[in-house]
Write a protein that holds these residues in place. Structure first.
Motif, PDB file in Angstrom:
ATOM      1  N   ASP A   1      39.913   1.235  89.091  1.00 29.52           N
ATOM      2  CA  ASP A   1      40.125   0.212  88.063  1.00 29.52           C
ATOM      3  C   ASP A   1      41.467  -0.509  88.192  1.00 29.52           C
ATOM      4  O   ASP A   1      41.730  -1.457  87.464  1.00 29.52           O
ATOM      5  CB  ASP A   1      39.922   0.781  86.656  1.00 29.52           C
ATOM      6  CG  ASP A   1      40.901   1.885  86.291  1.00 29.52           C
ATOM      7  OD1 ASP A   1      41.760   2.245  87.118  1.00 29.52           O
ATOM      8  OD2 ASP A   1      40.789   2.396  85.159  1.00 29.52           O
TER       9      ASP A   1
ATOM     10  N   ASP B   1      30.554 -12.522  86.949  1.00 30.40           N
ATOM     11  CA  ASP B   1      30.012 -11.379  86.205  1.00 30.40           C
ATOM     12  C   ASP B   1      29.132 -10.519  87.102  1.00 30.40           C
ATOM     13  O   ASP B   1      28.769  -9.404  86.757  1.00 30.40           O
ATOM     14  CB  ASP B   1      29.237 -11.843  84.972  1.00 30.40           C
ATOM     15  CG  ASP B   1      28.094 -12.778  85.326  1.00 30.40           C
ATOM     16  OD1 ASP B   1      28.155 -13.428  86.395  1.00 30.40           O
ATOM     17  OD2 ASP B   1      27.137 -12.855  84.542  1.00 30.40           O
ATOM     18  N   ALA B   2      28.798 -11.053  88.286  1.00 35.98           N
ATOM     19  CA  ALA B   2      28.002 -10.330  89.280  1.00 35.98           C
ATOM     20  C   ALA B   2      28.531 -10.697  90.666  1.00 35.98           C
ATOM     21  O   ALA B   2      29.246 -11.685  90.826  1.00 35.98           O
ATOM     22  CB  ALA B   2      26.526 -10.697  89.165  1.00 35.98           C
TER      23      ALA B   2
ATOM     24  N   ARG C   1      25.667  -6.702  88.853  1.00 33.22           N
ATOM     25  CA  ARG C   1      26.641  -6.964  87.790  1.00 33.22           C
ATOM     26  C   ARG C   1      27.826  -6.032  87.985  1.00 33.22           C
ATOM     27  O   ARG C   1      27.662  -4.878  88.388  1.00 33.22           O
ATOM     28  CB  ARG C   1      26.008  -6.728  86.424  1.00 33.22           C
ATOM     29  CG  ARG C   1      25.046  -7.821  86.039  1.00 33.22           C
ATOM     30  CD  ARG C   1      24.525  -7.704  84.641  1.00 33.22           C
ATOM     31  NE  ARG C   1      25.280  -6.788  83.801  1.00 33.22           N
ATOM     32  CZ  ARG C   1      24.828  -6.289  82.670  1.00 33.22           C
ATOM     33  NH1 ARG C   1      23.632  -6.591  82.253  1.00 33.22           N
ATOM     34  NH2 ARG C   1      25.571  -5.465  81.956  1.00 33.22           N
ATOM     35  N   LEU C   2      29.019  -6.537  87.706  1.00 30.94           N
ATOM     36  CA  LEU C   2      30.232  -5.756  87.934  1.00 30.94           C
ATOM     37  C   LEU C   2      30.226  -4.434  87.171  1.00 30.94           C
ATOM     38  O   LEU C   2      30.696  -3.421  87.688  1.00 30.94           O
ATOM     39  CB  LEU C   2      31.476  -6.572  87.578  1.00 30.94           C
ATOM     40  CG  LEU C   2      31.721  -7.807  88.451  1.00 30.94           C
ATOM     41  CD1 LEU C   2      32.992  -8.511  88.028  1.00 30.94           C
ATOM     42  CD2 LEU C   2      31.764  -7.450  89.922  1.00 30.94           C
ATOM     43  N   ASP C   3      29.657  -4.420  85.983  1.00 29.63           N
ATOM     44  CA  ASP C   3      29.639  -3.187  85.202  1.00 29.63           C
ATOM     45  C   ASP C   3      28.607  -2.182  85.711  1.00 29.63           C
ATOM     46  O   ASP C   3      28.517  -1.072  85.198  1.00 29.63           O
ATOM     47  CB  ASP C   3      29.434  -3.467  83.715  1.00 29.63           C
ATOM     48  CG  ASP C   3      28.101  -4.130  83.398  1.00 29.63           C
ATOM     49  OD1 ASP C   3      27.371  -4.554  84.319  1.00 29.63           O
ATOM     50  OD2 ASP C   3      27.780  -4.225  82.188  1.00 29.63           O
ATOM     51  N   GLN C   4      27.844  -2.555  86.739  1.00 25.51           N
ATOM     52  CA  GLN C   4      26.844  -1.652  87.307  1.00 25.51           C
ATOM     53  C   GLN C   4      27.155  -1.266  88.760  1.00 25.51           C
ATOM     54  O   GLN C   4      26.330  -0.655  89.432  1.00 25.51           O
ATOM     55  CB  GLN C   4      25.452  -2.294  87.226  1.00 25.51           C
ATOM     56  CG  GLN C   4      25.008  -2.513  85.793  1.00 25.51           C
ATOM     57  CD  GLN C   4      23.660  -3.208  85.692  1.00 25.51           C
ATOM     58  OE1 GLN C   4      23.155  -3.769  86.658  1.00 25.51           O
ATOM     59  NE2 GLN C   4      23.079  -3.168  84.512  1.00 25.51           N
ATOM     60  N   LEU C   5      28.351  -1.619  89.227  1.00 30.34           N
ATOM     61  CA  LEU C   5      28.706  -1.349  90.625  1.00 30.34           C
ATOM     62  C   LEU C   5      28.711   0.138  90.962  1.00 30.34           C
ATOM     63  O   LEU C   5      28.210   0.537  92.008  1.00 30.34           O
ATOM     64  CB  LEU C   5      30.072  -1.951  90.973  1.00 30.34           C
ATOM     65  CG  LEU C   5      30.062  -3.398  91.433  1.00 30.34           C
ATOM     66  CD1 LEU C   5      31.488  -3.904  91.617  1.00 30.34           C
ATOM     67  CD2 LEU C   5      29.247  -3.600  92.683  1.00 30.34           C
ATOM     68  N   SER C   6      29.268   0.977  90.103  1.00 32.76           N
ATOM     69  CA  SER C   6      29.361   2.402  90.463  1.00 32.76           C
ATOM     70  C   SER C   6      27.974   3.014  90.632  1.00 32.76           C
ATOM     71  O   SER C   6      27.754   3.799  91.554  1.00 32.76           O
ATOM     72  CB  SER C   6      30.206   3.180  89.464  1.00 32.76           C
ATOM     73  OG  SER C   6      29.619   3.139  88.180  1.00 32.76           O
TER      74      SER C   6
ATOM     75  N   GLN D   1      42.372  -4.305  91.664  1.00 33.21           N
ATOM     76  CA  GLN D   1      42.635  -5.746  91.601  1.00 33.21           C
ATOM     77  C   GLN D   1      44.108  -6.057  91.846  1.00 33.21           C
ATOM     78  O   GLN D   1      44.439  -7.126  92.360  1.00 33.21           O
ATOM     79  CB  GLN D   1      42.165  -6.329  90.260  1.00 33.21           C
ATOM     80  CG  GLN D   1      40.661  -6.396  90.131  1.00 33.21           C
ATOM     81  CD  GLN D   1      39.993  -7.110  91.311  1.00 33.21           C
ATOM     82  OE1 GLN D   1      40.446  -8.152  91.792  1.00 33.21           O
ATOM     83  NE2 GLN D   1      38.901  -6.547  91.805  1.00 33.21           N
TER      84      GLN D   1
END
Length: 152
Positions: free
Chosen positions: A102, A62-63, A22-27, A105
């Motif tokens: 951030d 979203d992923a 998921r994009l919010d878990q990439l880091s 993009q």
């Protein structure tokens, strides 16, 4: 951002961890993948042949399907979640993003525009090369990230 250019790349073997993230878990994924890949290389008496990278397959929703690790001089043996991979060779559109992750993009949008304006066909994968170490360079405004997008 630096100039956008087309370069020829040679296929590069890698040591990576692959996952759909998921994009919010990439880091968190990147931190774990880089640590595991570095440990696997050390256990095999090997060293990275360049800076860490993240390679993406397909456009994220979203992923995203991602692999993260290090380039190596020759293929590695699988070790736990770390597997051999490859960064593709051939024509690649390259750019350097300067600044925090951030805002990356914005640089991708410039690269996409360049690809379209030059009548090129974007490949299914793209990768980022992390040229700065946030641990050693705490100011995100100075971070440098190479963007590589194979084209046909």
């Amino acid at each position: 951002m630096n100039e956008i250019a087309i370069a020829e790349h040679t296929e590069q073997p890698t040591a990576v961890v692959r996952e759909r993230v998921r994009l919010d878990q990439l880091s968190g994924f990147f931190a774990r993948a880089f640590g595991e890949a570095a440990a696997a290389l050390q256990a095999q008496g090997r060293h990275p042949a360049g800076p860490p990278f993240g390679k993406y397959t397909g456009m994220p929703t979203d992923a995203v399907d991602v692999e993260a690790g290090f380039p190596v001089s020759e293929p590695i043996a699988p070790a736990g979640e770390v597997v051999p991979g490859v960064l593709p060779g051939g024509r690649v559109v390259e750019a350097t993003h300067v600044g925090p992750y951030d805002t990356i993009q914005d640089t991708y949008a410039e690269v996409r525009r360049y690809i379209t304006e030059h009548g090129l066909t974007p490949g299914e994968v793209m990768w980022e090369v992390y040229l700065s170490d946030p641990q050693r360079q705490p100011d995100p405004a100075t971070w440098r990230t190479g963007i590589c997008w194979p084209v046909g």
